[in-house]
Design a protein around this motif. Structure first.
Motif, PDB file in Angstrom:
ATOM      1  N   ARG A  67       6.277   4.086 -11.878  1.00  0.00           N
ATOM      2  CA  ARG A  67       7.256   3.356 -12.692  1.00  0.00           C
ATOM      3  C   ARG A  67       7.840   2.146 -11.977  1.00  0.00           C
ATOM      4  NH1 ARG A  67      10.564   6.652 -17.141  1.00  0.00           N
ATOM      5  NH2 ARG A  67       9.271   8.497 -17.384  1.00  0.00           N
ATOM      6  N   ALA A  68       7.397   1.865 -10.764  1.00  0.00           N
ATOM      7  CA  ALA A  68       7.981   0.759  -9.994  1.00  0.00           C
ATOM      8  C   ALA A  68       7.901  -0.566 -10.747  1.00  0.00           C
ATOM      9  CB  ALA A  68       7.293   0.642  -8.639  1.00  0.00           C
ATOM     10  N   LYS A  69       6.820  -0.759 -11.500  1.00  0.00           N
ATOM     11  CA  LYS A  69       6.638  -2.019 -12.230  1.00  0.00           C
ATOM     12  C   LYS A  69       7.664  -2.181 -13.348  1.00  0.00           C
ATOM     13  CE  LYS A  69       3.259  -0.206 -15.587  1.00  0.00           C
ATOM     14  NZ  LYS A  69       3.520   1.212 -15.244  1.00  0.00           N
ATOM     15  N   ASN A  70       8.340  -1.078 -13.722  1.00  0.00           N
ATOM     16  CA  ASN A  70       9.326  -1.129 -14.801  1.00  0.00           C
ATOM     17  C   ASN A  70      10.744  -1.375 -14.296  1.00  0.00           C
ATOM     18  OD1 ASN A  70       7.252  -0.534 -16.578  1.00  0.00           O
ATOM     19  ND2 ASN A  70       7.691   1.667 -16.598  1.00  0.00           N
ATOM     20  N   ASN A 122       7.213   3.455 -20.694  1.00  0.00           N
ATOM     21  CA  ASN A 122       7.041   2.003 -20.754  1.00  0.00           C
ATOM     22  C   ASN A 122       8.360   1.255 -20.892  1.00  0.00           C
ATOM     23  OD1 ASN A 122       7.576   2.859 -23.338  1.00  0.00           O
ATOM     24  ND2 ASN A 122       6.091   1.487 -24.320  1.00  0.00           N
ATOM     25  N   ALA A 123       9.484   1.970 -20.909  1.00  0.00           N
ATOM     26  CA  ALA A 123      10.785   1.312 -21.024  1.00  0.00           C
ATOM     27  C   ALA A 123      11.128   0.610 -19.716  1.00  0.00           C
ATOM     28  CB  ALA A 123      11.868   2.332 -21.367  1.00  0.00           C
ATOM     29  N   LEU A 124      11.757  -0.543 -19.824  1.00  0.00           N
ATOM     30  CA  LEU A 124      12.170  -1.281 -18.634  1.00  0.00           C
ATOM     31  C   LEU A 124      13.570  -0.848 -18.207  1.00  0.00           C
ATOM     32  CD1 LEU A 124      10.939  -4.943 -19.237  1.00  0.00           C
ATOM     33  CD2 LEU A 124       9.827  -3.086 -18.014  1.00  0.00           C
ATOM     34  N   VAL A 125      13.747  -0.694 -16.907  1.00  0.00           N
ATOM     35  CA  VAL A 125      15.041  -0.342 -16.332  1.00  0.00           C
ATOM     36  C   VAL A 125      15.644  -1.590 -15.706  1.00  0.00           C
ATOM     37  CG1 VAL A 125      16.163   0.924 -14.461  1.00  0.00           C
ATOM     38  CG2 VAL A 125      14.521   2.081 -15.945  1.00  0.00           C
ATOM     39  N   ILE A 126      16.876  -1.898 -16.085  1.00  0.00           N
ATOM     40  CA  ILE A 126      17.601  -3.039 -15.514  1.00  0.00           C
ATOM     41  C   ILE A 126      18.793  -2.489 -14.746  1.00  0.00           C
ATOM     42  CG2 ILE A 126      18.841  -5.180 -15.969  1.00  0.00           C
ATOM     43  CD1 ILE A 126      16.860  -3.987 -18.835  1.00  0.00           C
ATOM     44  N   ASN A 127      18.756  -2.603 -13.430  1.00  0.00           N
ATOM     45  CA  ASN A 127      19.850  -2.107 -12.613  1.00  0.00           C
ATOM     46  C   ASN A 127      20.824  -3.244 -12.313  1.00  0.00           C
ATOM     47  OD1 ASN A 127      21.383  -0.454 -10.747  1.00  0.00           O
ATOM     48  ND2 ASN A 127      20.397  -1.650  -9.150  1.00  0.00           N
ATOM     49  N   ASP A 134      22.680 -19.239 -24.992  1.00  0.00           N
ATOM     50  CA  ASP A 134      23.132 -20.577 -24.608  1.00  0.00           C
ATOM     51  C   ASP A 134      24.355 -20.534 -23.697  1.00  0.00           C
ATOM     52  OD1 ASP A 134      24.937 -19.729 -26.498  1.00  0.00           O
ATOM     53  OD2 ASP A 134      24.697 -21.437 -27.843  1.00  0.00           O
ATOM     54  N   THR A 135      24.919 -19.339 -23.453  1.00  0.00           N
ATOM     55  CA  THR A 135      26.022 -19.217 -22.499  1.00  0.00           C
ATOM     56  C   THR A 135      25.679 -18.294 -21.326  1.00  0.00           C
ATOM     57  OG1 THR A 135      27.029 -17.367 -23.715  1.00  0.00           O
ATOM     58  CG2 THR A 135      27.760 -19.601 -24.281  1.00  0.00           C
ATOM     59  N   PHE A 136      24.489 -17.702 -21.357  1.00  0.00           N
ATOM     60  CA  PHE A 136      24.085 -16.758 -20.309  1.00  0.00           C
ATOM     61  C   PHE A 136      22.657 -17.107 -19.895  1.00  0.00           C
ATOM     62  CE2 PHE A 136      23.039 -12.533 -18.522  1.00  0.00           C
ATOM     63  CZ  PHE A 136      24.212 -12.259 -17.817  1.00  0.00           C
ATOM     64  N   ARG A 137      22.544 -17.889 -18.836  1.00  0.00           N
ATOM     65  CA  ARG A 137      21.241 -18.387 -18.397  1.00  0.00           C
ATOM     66  C   ARG A 137      20.672 -17.436 -17.338  1.00  0.00           C
ATOM     67  NH1 ARG A 137      18.000 -22.570 -18.812  1.00  0.00           N
ATOM     68  NH2 ARG A 137      16.729 -23.240 -17.032  1.00  0.00           N
ATOM     69  N   VAL A 138      19.393 -17.095 -17.478  1.00  0.00           N
ATOM     70  CA  VAL A 138      18.754 -16.128 -16.591  1.00  0.00           C
ATOM     71  C   VAL A 138      17.548 -16.770 -15.904  1.00  0.00           C
ATOM     72  CG1 VAL A 138      17.734 -13.828 -16.408  1.00  0.00           C
ATOM     73  CG2 VAL A 138      19.451 -14.293 -18.182  1.00  0.00           C
ATOM     74  N   TYR A 139      17.540 -16.724 -14.579  1.00  0.00           N
ATOM     75  CA  TYR A 139      16.401 -17.161 -13.783  1.00  0.00           C
ATOM     76  C   TYR A 139      15.632 -15.923 -13.298  1.00  0.00           C
ATOM     77  CZ  TYR A 139      18.715 -21.735 -13.496  1.00  0.00           C
ATOM     78  OH  TYR A 139      19.308 -22.945 -13.796  1.00  0.00           O
ATOM     79  N   THR A 140      14.376 -16.098 -12.932  1.00  0.00           N
ATOM     80  CA  THR A 140      13.605 -14.988 -12.371  1.00  0.00           C
ATOM     81  C   THR A 140      13.306 -15.262 -10.894  1.00  0.00           C
ATOM     82  OG1 THR A 140      11.457 -15.940 -13.009  1.00  0.00           O
ATOM     83  CG2 THR A 140      12.537 -14.457 -14.589  1.00  0.00           C
ATOM     84  N   ASN A 141      13.096 -14.171 -10.158  1.00  0.00           N
ATOM     85  CA  ASN A 141      12.839 -14.245  -8.723  1.00  0.00           C
ATOM     86  C   ASN A 141      12.067 -12.991  -8.324  1.00  0.00           C
ATOM     87  OD1 ASN A 141      12.976 -14.207  -5.891  1.00  0.00           O
ATOM     88  ND2 ASN A 141      15.035 -15.070  -5.833  1.00  0.00           N
ATOM     89  N   PRO A 142      10.927 -13.110  -7.660  1.00  0.00           N
ATOM     90  CA  PRO A 142      10.160 -11.921  -7.293  1.00  0.00           C
ATOM     91  C   PRO A 142      10.712 -11.175  -6.077  1.00  0.00           C
ATOM     92  CG  PRO A 142       9.054 -13.883  -6.499  1.00  0.00           C
ATOM     93  CD  PRO A 142      10.224 -14.364  -7.312  1.00  0.00           C
ATOM     94  N   ALA A 186      12.061  -8.652 -10.088  1.00  0.00           N
ATOM     95  CA  ALA A 186      11.166  -7.562 -10.455  1.00  0.00           C
ATOM     96  C   ALA A 186       9.854  -7.714  -9.704  1.00  0.00           C
ATOM     97  CB  ALA A 186      10.909  -7.554 -11.960  1.00  0.00           C
ATOM     98  N   VAL A 187       9.164  -6.593  -9.531  1.00  0.00           N
ATOM     99  CA  VAL A 187       7.818  -6.621  -8.955  1.00  0.00           C
ATOM    100  C   VAL A 187       6.855  -7.296  -9.915  1.00  0.00           C
ATOM    101  CG1 VAL A 187       5.873  -5.185  -8.235  1.00  0.00           C
ATOM    102  CG2 VAL A 187       8.193  -4.580  -7.532  1.00  0.00           C
ATOM    103  N   SER A 188       7.023  -7.005 -11.187  1.00  0.00           N
ATOM    104  CA  SER A 188       6.132  -7.509 -12.231  1.00  0.00           C
ATOM    105  C   SER A 188       6.703  -8.780 -12.856  1.00  0.00           C
ATOM    106  CB  SER A 188       5.937  -6.434 -13.300  1.00  0.00           C
ATOM    107  OG  SER A 188       5.446  -6.976 -14.492  1.00  0.00           O
TER     108      SER A 188
END
Length: 356
Positions: free
Chosen positions: A131-134, A101-106, A175-183, A159-161
């Motif tokens: 594991r693709a969803k992770n 269940n661990a998430l992988v960040i490449n 407050d100095t590292f802003r993260v957006y999401t994109n499928p 991510a897929v999920s």
């Protein structure tokens, strides 16, 4: 908010070290892995990555080790910050110790040279579809040197999920590292990898003639051919107008921190590829990516003239000056292709439940 979970960062180069320091600053317990025992010893002794990220002190909640089993025990997140050509092997070595269940960040920005696979495809092949969803990928204009100094930075996580993307967004956001999401994993991975080819090219122009006009043309048309390949591979064309496309292209083509640009400058000044790489003394992803992308272009039947000329300069001995002449003397054409317009229109009008 401070974190209280455990995060493993695999790869103690500049980016891995910067991300480890960033997450440690949020209160997470960080394990930073290096395959080299001598580097582990140096980092633990000095608490500073003097070779790759000098001046940044490693906090006490960062454990540095070369023991994968130890570092991956009970972690919630695993950040892979190794070069793209090492990703498959490091993933295979680490996988037995990564919880299901661990998430992988490449964070690797490249295409596997022999298989022509994107990193998400390598992940699925090694880890399996279950594991693709992770799997997630972090990309965007984010030089390690500036992130470590807490300079305002914006990146994108794909991510897929949606749930996985949101969790990683929360993991990194400050407050100095802003993260957006994109499928759009395809677009984010291609944008992050292919911009390195164009950065090599703009560096060559800097070293050869130093023309701002030429660099602007190269960046703009480079983005056009990146988008062209991306659309052929079913990426969302709008992704290439975002952080993982235009944003990363700008910073990599113009920054003093860009390894690809620095290597290109030396080639433009007349040095061989081998001499340029030795001078940078760090991984220059654009070199392998040029060869892989040329293969992708042929596989998908996509015209990529800048990539082709870069391939000839890097691997076939063509002079940079001759490559510029070849690009300038191509047959005349329209700036915006009808096929591209049609596909962009389709994406905009598409009833997409997960819009970019």
């Amino acid at each position: 908010m401070a974190g209280n979970g455990k995060v493993a960062v695999l790869g103690a180069g500049s980016w891995g070290t910067a991300l480890a320091a960033h997450l440690a600053g949020k209160g997470y317990q960080i394990g930073l892995w290096s395959r080299r025992p001598d580097q582990v010893e140096q980092l633990n002794a000095s608490r500073e990555n003097s070779r790759y990220l000098p001046g940044v002190r490693l906090a006490e909640n960062i454990l540095v080790t070369s023991n994968l089993e130890r570092i991956l025990s009970a972690v919630e997140y695993v950040v892979f910050s190794v070069p793209s050509h090492s990703f498959r092997q490091v993933l295979a070595d680490a996988l037995p110790y990564i919880a299901e269940n661990a998430l992988v960040i490449n964070t690797a920005k490249g295409i596997e040279e022999n298989s022509l696979q994107r990193m998400s495809e390598v992940f699925i092949e090694v880890a399996g579809t279950v594991r693709a969803k992770n799997y997630t990928v972090l990309s965007g204009p984010s030089h390690a040197e500036e992130v470590a100094l807490k300079m305002p930075t914006a990146v994108v996580i794909a991510a897929v999920s949606n749930e996985s993307a949101a969790r990683v967004q929360d993991l990194f956001m400050t407050d100095t590292f802003r993260v957006y999401t994109n499928p759009d994993i395809i677009g984010v991975e291609l944008g992050g990898a292919l911009k390195n080819i164009i950065a090599l090219g703009t560096g060559i122009v800097d070293g050869l003639i130093g023309s701002d006009n030429t660099k602007a043309a190269l960046m703009t048309r480079g983005l056009a051919e990146i988008t062209r390949l991306g659309m052929a591979m079913h990426a969302n064309p709008l992704t290439f107008a975002g952080l993982a496309g235009l944003g990363d292209l700008i910073v990599t083509c113009t920054s003093k921190h860009s390894r690809n640009r620095r290597a290109g400058i030396e080639i433009g000044k007349g040095k061989s590829l081998e001499q340029a790489l030795a001078g940078v003394n760090m991984v220059v992803e654009g070199v392998r990516t040029t060869r892989a992308t040329r293969g992708l272009a042929r596989t998908w039947g996509v015209e990529m003239p800048i990539t082709e000329q870069m391939y000839q300069v890097l691997f076939e001995g063509k002079s940079p000056g001759a490559a510029v002449v070849s690009l300038m003397n191509r047959d005349k054409t329209h700036e915006v292709e009808e096929v591209a317009l049609a596909k962009i229109k389709w994406w905009i009008e598409k009833d997409d439940k997960n819009p970019v």
